[in-house]
Each structure stands twice: as C-alpha cells, then as structure tokens.
Scaffold this motif. Sequence first.
Motif, mmCIF file in Angstrom:
data_model
loop_
_atom_site.group_PDB
_atom_site.id
_atom_site.type_symbol
_atom_site.label_atom_id
_atom_site.label_comp_id
_atom_site.label_asym_id
_atom_site.label_seq_id
_atom_site.Cartn_x
_atom_site.Cartn_y
_atom_site.Cartn_z
ATOM 1 N N PRO A 14 -15.093 -55.145 8.159
ATOM 2 C CA PRO A 14 -14.946 -55.099 9.780
ATOM 3 C C PRO A 14 -15.933 -53.862 10.199
ATOM 4 N N ASN A 15 -16.512 -53.870 11.520
ATOM 5 C CA ASN A 15 -17.065 -52.791 12.119
ATOM 6 C C ASN A 15 -16.037 -52.006 12.767
ATOM 7 N N THR A 16 -15.790 -50.977 12.410
ATOM 8 C CA THR A 16 -14.670 -50.030 12.945
ATOM 9 C C THR A 16 -15.214 -49.033 13.863
ATOM 10 N N ASP A 17 -16.451 -49.005 14.196
ATOM 11 C CA ASP A 17 -17.329 -47.896 14.775
ATOM 12 C C ASP A 17 -16.927 -48.103 16.123
ATOM 13 N N GLY A 18 -16.640 -46.990 16.755
ATOM 14 C CA GLY A 18 -16.288 -46.842 18.357
ATOM 15 C C GLY A 18 -17.765 -47.034 18.876
ATOM 16 N N ARG A 19 -17.399 -46.858 20.300
ATOM 17 C CA ARG A 19 -18.910 -46.996 21.096
ATOM 18 C C ARG A 19 -19.747 -45.735 20.805
ATOM 19 N N LEU A 20 -19.458 -44.660 20.854
ATOM 20 C CA LEU A 20 -20.232 -43.583 20.559
ATOM 21 C C LEU A 20 -20.787 -43.754 19.044
ATOM 22 N N ARG A 21 -20.091 -43.891 17.935
ATOM 23 C CA ARG A 21 -20.574 -44.081 16.628
ATOM 24 C C ARG A 21 -21.563 -45.298 16.642
ATOM 25 N N GLY A 22 -21.055 -46.288 17.061
ATOM 26 C CA GLY A 22 -22.059 -47.405 17.343
ATOM 27 C C GLY A 22 -23.456 -46.902 18.049
ATOM 28 N N GLU A 23 -23.366 -46.197 19.061
ATOM 29 C CA GLU A 23 -24.717 -45.906 19.531
ATOM 30 C C GLU A 23 -25.450 -44.935 18.786
ATOM 31 N N MET A 24 -24.796 -44.254 18.165
ATOM 32 C CA MET A 24 -25.512 -43.077 17.446
ATOM 33 C C MET A 24 -26.256 -43.779 16.038
ATOM 34 N N ASN A 25 -25.560 -44.785 15.432
ATOM 35 C CA ASN A 25 -26.147 -45.736 14.458
ATOM 36 C C ASN A 25 -27.442 -46.357 14.831
ATOM 37 N N ARG A 26 -27.319 -46.926 16.217
ATOM 38 C CA ARG A 26 -28.348 -47.507 16.808
ATOM 39 C C ARG A 26 -29.601 -46.636 17.002
ATOM 40 N N ILE A 27 -29.300 -45.385 17.510
ATOM 41 C CA ILE A 27 -30.343 -44.484 17.599
ATOM 42 C C ILE A 27 -30.864 -43.959 16.532
ATOM 43 N N LEU A 28 -30.087 -43.632 15.299
ATOM 44 C CA LEU A 28 -30.712 -43.168 13.934
ATOM 45 C C LEU A 28 -31.663 -44.306 13.360
ATOM 46 N N VAL A 29 -31.222 -45.422 13.344
ATOM 47 C CA VAL A 29 -32.151 -46.560 13.066
ATOM 48 C C VAL A 29 -33.161 -46.545 13.598
ATOM 49 N N GLY A 30 -33.414 -46.658 14.897
ATOM 50 C CA GLY A 30 -34.476 -46.667 15.796
ATOM 51 C C GLY A 30 -35.401 -45.239 15.675
ATOM 52 N N THR A 34 -30.238 -55.574 13.313
ATOM 53 C CA THR A 34 -29.387 -56.389 12.858
ATOM 54 C C THR A 34 -29.450 -56.089 11.286
ATOM 55 N N ALA A 35 -30.379 -55.878 10.665
ATOM 56 C CA ALA A 35 -30.450 -55.728 9.297
ATOM 57 C C ALA A 35 -29.841 -54.716 8.954
ATOM 58 N N TYR A 36 -29.784 -53.492 9.658
ATOM 59 C CA TYR A 36 -29.064 -52.363 9.241
ATOM 60 C C TYR A 36 -27.592 -52.434 9.314
ATOM 61 N N GLU A 37 -27.223 -53.268 10.346
ATOM 62 C CA GLU A 37 -25.932 -53.613 10.614
ATOM 63 C C GLU A 37 -25.267 -54.410 9.776
ATOM 64 N N LEU A 38 -25.976 -55.327 9.228
ATOM 65 C CA LEU A 38 -25.628 -56.183 7.868
ATOM 66 C C LEU A 38 -25.470 -55.316 6.648
ATOM 67 N N ARG A 39 -26.443 -54.358 6.579
ATOM 68 C CA ARG A 39 -26.426 -53.562 5.250
ATOM 69 C C ARG A 39 -25.099 -52.628 5.413
ATOM 70 N N ARG A 40 -24.917 -51.928 6.574
ATOM 71 C CA ARG A 40 -23.526 -51.058 6.706
ATOM 72 C C ARG A 40 -22.276 -52.048 6.345
ATOM 73 N N ARG A 41 -22.376 -53.207 6.662
ATOM 74 C CA ARG A 41 -21.154 -53.864 6.407
ATOM 75 C C ARG A 41 -20.980 -54.626 5.363
ATOM 76 N N LEU A 42 -22.076 -54.731 4.340
ATOM 77 C CA LEU A 42 -22.120 -55.774 3.289
ATOM 78 C C LEU A 42 -22.248 -54.876 2.141
ATOM 79 N N PRO A 43 -21.295 -54.517 1.363
ATOM 80 C CA PRO A 43 -21.277 -53.918 0.112
ATOM 81 C C PRO A 43 -22.397 -54.299 -0.807
ATOM 82 N N GLY A 44 -23.172 -53.529 -1.407
ATOM 83 C CA GLY A 44 -24.265 -53.998 -2.528
ATOM 84 C C GLY A 44 -25.299 -54.604 -1.876
ATOM 85 N N SER A 45 -25.558 -54.583 -0.449
ATOM 86 C CA SER A 45 -26.654 -55.187 0.123
ATOM 87 C C SER A 45 -27.761 -54.304 0.001
#
Length: 200
Positions: free
Chosen positions: A178-194, A16-27
């Motif tokens: 806005p979160n414009t990630d498709g399913r694949l990109r969203g899953e890749m972001n989740r894996i990379l953070v993990g 959740t923290a990194y989802e917020l950081r990706r979508r909140l400029p300057g965070s």
Amino acid sequence: MLLWINGPFGGGKTQTAYELRRRLPGSVVCDPEMVGFGLHRAMPPELRGDFQDLAAWRQGVVEVLDLVLRKHEGTVIAPMTVVNAAYFEETVGRLREKGHDVRHFALLARRETVLDRLRERTLFGLRPQGDSFAVGNLDRCLEALRGPEFAEHIHTDDISTRQVADRIAASAGLTLEPNTDGRLRGEMNRILVGIKHIRF
C-alpha cells in the motif's frame, strides 16, 4: 518479469517506475537511457545524435536487461521512450525471444497535459536539458505510441502516478505494498526523483 514503461518524453515514465520500485519489494529500476548516455560520452559533442539510432545502444540494452533478468530475482523496471517500431522489435522483441516475460505499457496523455508536465520540470528556475527535444518530438511520440504494437495503453490525464502504478501492477499480476504516503511525503518523493534525473 520486465516492466517496460514507454511513453512520450515528460509523460511520467520515471515517476511511475520509482513508485513501482518503492512499493514492489525486490524490484529494481534499470534505465536504458544510461546506456545511451555512456555512448554519448564516448563521442565528441558534434557527433552526438539520437543514441537510439546506434545499433550499439539497442544491443547494449538487450545485453544489460537480459543479464539483470537472468541474475536478479525480483521484478525489473525499465522506463524508456521507444517509438520506432523497428527499434522496439530489436529491444523488447528480442528480450521476449530470449524467453523473458516482458510486460509493456505506454503511458499516453493529451498533448496539453504533457506540455503542462514539462513546464513543471524546473529547479530554481532552470529548465532541464532536453525539454526542447521533448516538445519537438511530442506529437511524433504520441502518434506512434497509439499504434497496437505499443499496447498496453494507459491514459494518464486524470489519474495520479500512484494510480498508474496500481494499473500496471494489476495488469501484470503483481501485488504492490500500500502507498501510505501523505500528500507532503508523496510530493517530496516526486521532487527527489525529479531532481535525481534532471539534467541541465
């Protein structure tokens, strides 16, 4: 503003923290756990207990976050499990006393949901260090975090990380991109953070 994201171990705080950081400029994400890891590395393994029991951790977290909040212009995001009410007051409470705008959120879920998420945390069949600790403390965390002092509560069983971030932002009066990630990109972001935060 500081967004402190609390919750049980394995409850989705970091994602959740990194989802917020990706979508909140300057965070920026400032992880209080890193202060604890530093303290552990200064000690022989046989003396390493729960670093939250060290006054140096609680003081260090306050000093680091106070500095970042004073010097950094954007929103600060801190994903950290704290269920001891006294320790919560010594960290979140002290930051509020210093005049900082601290918004606290506890991510809650059913026990089975958190266990399923913990089971998914593997890399090439290896289990992260600390998962047994997470499971052993799950009931204690969930029970404590239901208390009113740990509100605002967000129940995450049936919503995505993206939706959790949306709810936090709406409650804090922040506008996310806005979160414009498709399913694949969203899953890749989740894996990379993990992978970045996994420890074996």
